[in-house]
Design an enzyme around this catalytic site. Sequence first.
Site, PDB file in Angstrom:
ATOM      1  N   ASN A   9      43.352  36.974  37.344  1.00  0.00           N
ATOM      2  CA  ASN A   9      43.187  35.532  37.154  1.00  0.00           C
ATOM      3  C   ASN A   9      43.564  35.243  35.706  1.00  0.00           C
ATOM      4  O   ASN A   9      42.788  35.527  34.795  1.00  0.00           O
ATOM      5  CB  ASN A   9      41.731  35.140  37.438  1.00  0.00           C
ATOM      6  N   LYS A  11      43.821  32.501  34.237  1.00  0.00           N
ATOM      7  CA  LYS A  11      43.171  31.301  33.672  1.00  0.00           C
ATOM      8  C   LYS A  11      44.221  30.489  32.898  1.00  0.00           C
ATOM      9  O   LYS A  11      45.377  30.427  33.336  1.00  0.00           O
ATOM     10  CB  LYS A  11      41.968  31.711  32.812  1.00  0.00           C
ATOM     11  N   HIS A  95      35.763  29.010  41.535  1.00  0.00           N
ATOM     12  CA  HIS A  95      35.482  29.840  40.350  1.00  0.00           C
ATOM     13  C   HIS A  95      34.374  29.170  39.529  1.00  0.00           C
ATOM     14  O   HIS A  95      34.301  27.949  39.451  1.00  0.00           O
ATOM     15  CB  HIS A  95      36.750  29.994  39.504  1.00  0.00           C
ATOM     16  N   GLU A  97      34.029  28.727  36.485  1.00  0.00           N
ATOM     17  CA  GLU A  97      34.502  27.811  35.432  1.00  0.00           C
ATOM     18  C   GLU A  97      34.845  26.447  36.023  1.00  0.00           C
ATOM     19  O   GLU A  97      34.630  25.412  35.390  1.00  0.00           O
ATOM     20  CB  GLU A  97      35.700  28.440  34.700  1.00  0.00           C
ATOM     21  N   GLU A 167      31.232  37.172  41.294  1.00  0.00           N
ATOM     22  CA  GLU A 167      31.413  37.190  39.844  1.00  0.00           C
ATOM     23  C   GLU A 167      30.148  36.672  39.162  1.00  0.00           C
ATOM     24  O   GLU A 167      29.962  35.443  39.042  1.00  0.00           O
ATOM     25  CB  GLU A 167      32.584  36.286  39.437  1.00  0.00           C
ATOM     26  N   GLY A 173      33.971  37.476  30.886  1.00  0.00           N
ATOM     27  CA  GLY A 173      34.500  37.351  29.530  1.00  0.00           C
ATOM     28  C   GLY A 173      33.524  37.764  28.443  1.00  0.00           C
ATOM     29  O   GLY A 173      33.738  37.494  27.262  1.00  0.00           O
ATOM     30  N   SER A 213      34.369  41.214  33.505  1.00  0.00           N
ATOM     31  CA  SER A 213      34.637  42.287  32.539  1.00  0.00           C
ATOM     32  C   SER A 213      35.091  43.592  33.205  1.00  0.00           C
ATOM     33  O   SER A 213      34.728  44.678  32.753  1.00  0.00           O
ATOM     34  CB  SER A 213      33.418  42.507  31.636  1.00  0.00           C
TER      35      SER A 213
END
Length: 252
Positions: A9, A11, A95, A97, A167, A173, A213
């Site tokens: 991904n 992003k 996702h 985010e 996730e 991250g 991660s």
Amino acid sequence: MRKPIIAGNWKMYKTFDEATQFLEAVRDQIPTEDKVDAVICAPALYLPTLVGIAADFDLAIGAQNMHYENEGAFTGEISPAQLSSINVDYVILGHSERREYFNETDETVNKKVAAALTAGIVPIICCGETLEERESGKTEQKVSGQIKAALNGFTAEQVEHMVIAYEPIWAIGTGKTATADDANQVCGAIRNVVEQLFNKDCAEKVRIQYGGSVKPENIEELLSKEHIDGALVGGASLQVDSFLALVNKAIS
Ligand SMILES: O=C(CO)COP(=O)(O)O
């Protein structure tokens, strides 16, 4: 036996030149045996070019989001029909985010999953808990709720071809990975939810990725676990060497 799926991904990273150079670099090194599905989910702007480059080697291209309507007055949005018209294979939906910053809800994720199926695009459906939810023992409740909502209204035959990505938000991250055992436990709980909602065969076929991660150093342990069938990878998918290492480790 479920085929592993490694999806990068990207992003909102990479310029156009960086994106095309990545694919050109991967072209001759990506494994040719049919033992892993490798996917790059790129910024929408680059998708037609990347689909064209990847057409003659074993890399699928995915989007990171889409609308649930096929057309309409939705300025700035991209539709499932538009993605399928350029032969995009996968789309990441829900996702964390997008849930956090762009008002994605369980309801819109469910509509998008339906739209992806109609368009012939494989949805990668994301779920995951916050650190607060984990620390208060609510991980499985949160993730089960998200998955039940996302899969509402489909048949077992449809669900078995979907991909689910677990996730944990606190691991994205941050360099903090869930332990392989913890990740496996939650992925197993997701598989149980799928079995309850549909049937055992469907639960055994649906692929569940871990994300947060993931890097070449930890992917083998994650993939050695019963319920983890691949990874959805942010940072480590941005470099050619680490992306290839992840794909290669998934088949070894
Ligand atoms: O959000 C992720 C993939 O969708 C995970 O990102 P990182 O691999 O950078 O933690």
